[in-house]
Design an enzyme around this catalytic site. Structure first.
Site, mmCIF file in Angstrom:
data_model
loop_
_atom_site.group_PDB
_atom_site.id
_atom_site.type_symbol
_atom_site.label_atom_id
_atom_site.label_comp_id
_atom_site.label_asym_id
_atom_site.label_seq_id
_atom_site.Cartn_x
_atom_site.Cartn_y
_atom_site.Cartn_z
ATOM 1 N N ASP A 1 0.820 -1.208 0.000
ATOM 2 C CA ASP A 1 0.000 0.000 0.000
ATOM 3 C C ASP A 1 0.858 1.264 0.000
ATOM 4 O OD1 ASP A 1 -2.709 1.317 0.459
ATOM 5 O OD2 ASP A 1 -1.616 2.030 2.215
ATOM 6 N N GLU B 1 1.411 -0.075 -4.874
ATOM 7 C CA GLU B 1 0.547 1.074 -5.160
ATOM 8 C C GLU B 1 1.410 2.310 -4.988
ATOM 9 O OE1 GLU B 1 -3.424 3.422 -3.567
ATOM 10 O OE2 GLU B 1 -2.035 2.454 -2.168
#
Length: 590
Positions: free
Chosen positions: A244, A281
């Site tokens: 993330d 990401e």
């Protein structure tokens, strides 16, 4: 016997309380580490005490049955009876990902309940399930990005054995499993700072002090992160991780944490004989993340491509607000299909500066970019969590545009990803929901959400309260939808697209330099050439005739029965999509 160990460099005394008895820990072999061997079989509750203080959960606890703030429980990873001995993972190239949130994927909201739908995913043509974060967090329900017990599976989802049953069942269906992990911050209420310098004020993130990846004491913090990643991959047989917001990993050491992690994961893959994926990401549009280490990159497998999402979303919906401002033209779709990024050093009006770095299309394969029409952020961070089917609900050509959007994503050169329910055009919302147990934090989240969207013209009464359980319940999928129209027909369209993607190697060809795009901004049509295939999309409200010198041939797939091919022309009615094989001599409409 169980060996208890913990890193607590500032403590002068460390004890473990297990099964009602207190045992002292002795200094370990490494500076700052404490260790003791105690008779505490699997299933024994325990907690650490530092300098005689209150009991604290183990930072590396494998099981938190009472939530992340409660006592830890010993767990024997070797006790589970796996049946996937022949599974060797799945390489990313050719994969189709499916992102799901365990708590809202089914009515029950558990990993065991999710197993019942794996046949649906395999039949759809999905090859890998991507789970949103499972690390133990405060409360019963939430997105999972505020994990506190990073080494434990959230108990309301079923705990550690449930995750193993899910992964084992996925492998039995031929599905790989990817897991979303968060290392850029830890959720509010965590007690890591009581144990050691896990955080630093030398850097700040949107969530507060950064994880200490490059300051004094950071060696053991980095070991904590990398050990956590390897634990999911090794002990739970997870096939890959989605990292993330890696742009928020503040690390200025010579070897970045991501590179060090990639090296460790490659070593695990070699020792286990499994294919393992590391996916990032990132907000930086920097291809160095997915560039080989030999070429000066970090060596990650792939990264999410937000620019491609924005280009397709805006072209289909017409939205232009906030970071969508630079998108909307078919030129943006064309550029992302051929160059991956839209912002590759170009001006970003949303950021007020130039942004990104060009992709070397001759060297970076397209499958390293994950392309999607929807994901948890792009739906859930909207004011009311409306999916694209709901956004287009008032459009007279809604069904056609949904098919066009799916066609653009599933015939693109990237690794495609679906967001749960997208395949049947789910119009149930997926909203931002929380269950913070701290009343001050709960109140701040609720008021903050309303204030955020008030700046964009939304009334406070229009914004769902994240802390209201109904917000969570509204976000659950309705599995009765795919059994009726219009959902069933869209599901058939997705199956047909994925079947064609498997059948035609041109659609998984990773060479971006072989993708050619023509378009007409005014007439709102776009045609992609991939080898002998012609991928034609009409996003407009009027029929179009597209001149295609090599366009005659067989219509392999069509979203509308009025699509036709003759001579050198492809005729498309409004809001329609077709894939044509120009190598075929005999035209045939389907």
């Amino acid at each position: 016997m169980t060996v208890f160990s913990v890193w607590a460099p500032a403590a002068s005394r460390v004890e473990v309380e297990a099964a009602g008895r207190v045992h002292p820990l002795l200094p370990g072999n490494r500076p700052g580490w404490w260790q003791a061997e105690v008779d505490a079989p699997s299933g024994t509750d325990y907690a650490f005490r530092l300098n005689g203080g209150e009991p604290l959960a183990d930072p590396r606890s494998p099981w938190q049955p009472y939530g992340p703030e409660g006592a830890s429980r010993t767990y024997d990873h070797a006790a589970f009876a796996w049946t996937d001995a022949r599974w060797r993972g799945a390489p990313l190239h050719g994969s189709v990902l499916y992102e799901l949130h365990v708590g809202t994927f089914t009515t029950e909201g558990t990993l065991d309940a999710a197993i019942a739908h794996l046949g649906h995913l395999a039949g759809l043509g999905v090859t890998a399930v991507e789970l949103m974060p499972l690390a133990a967090f405060s409360g019963q329900h939430g997105w999972g990005y505020d994990g506190i017990g990073l080494w434990a599976v959230h108990e309301p989802y079923g705990g550690p054995d449930a995750l193993k049953r899910f992964v084992d069942a996925c492998h039995g269906h031929g599905l790989a499993v990817l897991l979303d992990v968060v290392y850029n911050h830890v959720g509010p209420g965590n007690r890591l700072a009581s144990f050691g310098p896990y955080f630093t004020t030398a850097h700040l993130t949107p969530w507060g002090p950064a994880m200490n990846l490059d300051q004094p004491g950071s060696d053991d913090v980095r070991s904590f992160v990398i050990g956590n990643a390897l634990m999911w991959l090794r002990d739970y047989h997870i096939d890959g991780l989605r990292l993330d917001a890696v742009h928020a990993l503040e690390d200025h050491r010579a070897v970045h944490l991501l590179e060090e992690l990639a090296v460790a994961v490659d070593a695990l893959a070699a020792s286990t004989g499994r294919s393992i994926v590391l996916m990032a990401e990132t907000d930086r549009n920097d291809p160095r993340l997915i560039t080989a280490r030999e070429a000066g990159g970090y060596g990650l497998t792939a990264q999410w491509n937000d620019d491609f999402h924005h280009a397709v979303h805006c072209a289909v919906t017409g939205e232009r607000q906030a970071y969508y401002g630079d998108f909307g033209a078919l030129a943006a779709v064309a550029k992302t299909l051929t160059r991956a990024y839209f912002h590759d050093g170009s001006w970003s009006s949303f950021r007020g500066r130039s942004h990104g770095r060009p992709v070397d299309v001759l060297r970076v394969p397209a499958y390293r970019f994950v392309g999607f029409l929807q994901d948890h952020d792009q739906v859930g961070n909207r004011a009311v969590g409306d999916r694209i089917a709901a956004i287009l609900s008032g459009h007279r050509f809604r069904d056609g545009l949904l098919r066009v959007a799916a066609g653009l994503v599933l015939t693109a050169p990237f690794t495609p990803m679906l967001f749960m329910g997208e395949e049947w055009g789910a119009d149930t919302p997926w909203q931002y929901f929380t269950d913070h147990t701290d009343p001050d934090l709960a109140r701040a989240v609720s008021t903050g959400r309303k204030s955020e969207f008030a700046e964009h013209g939304w009334g406070a009464e229009q914004i769902p309260d994240p802390q209201d359980k109904e917000t969570f319940l509204r976000s659950k999928l309705d599995w009765s939808q795919p059994r009726r129209e219009p959902y069933r027909s869209l599901l058939d369209w997705y199956r047909s697209l994925l079947s064609l993607r498997r059948a035609r190697p041109e659609l998984t060809d990773p060479h971006l330099d072989r993708v050619h795009v023509g378009y007409d901004e005014d007439a709102r049509w776009l045609m992609v050439r991939r080898g002998p295939l012609r991928i034609a999309a009409n996003l407009g409200t009027s029929p179009v005739r597209i001149q295609a010198p090599a366009g005659s041939g067989t219509v392999l797939l069509a979203s509308d029965q009025d699509i036709s091919v003759n001579s050198a022309t492809i005729t498309l009615p409004h809001a329609s999509f077709a894939v044509v094989d120009s190598a075929s001599a005999t035209p045939r409409a389907t």
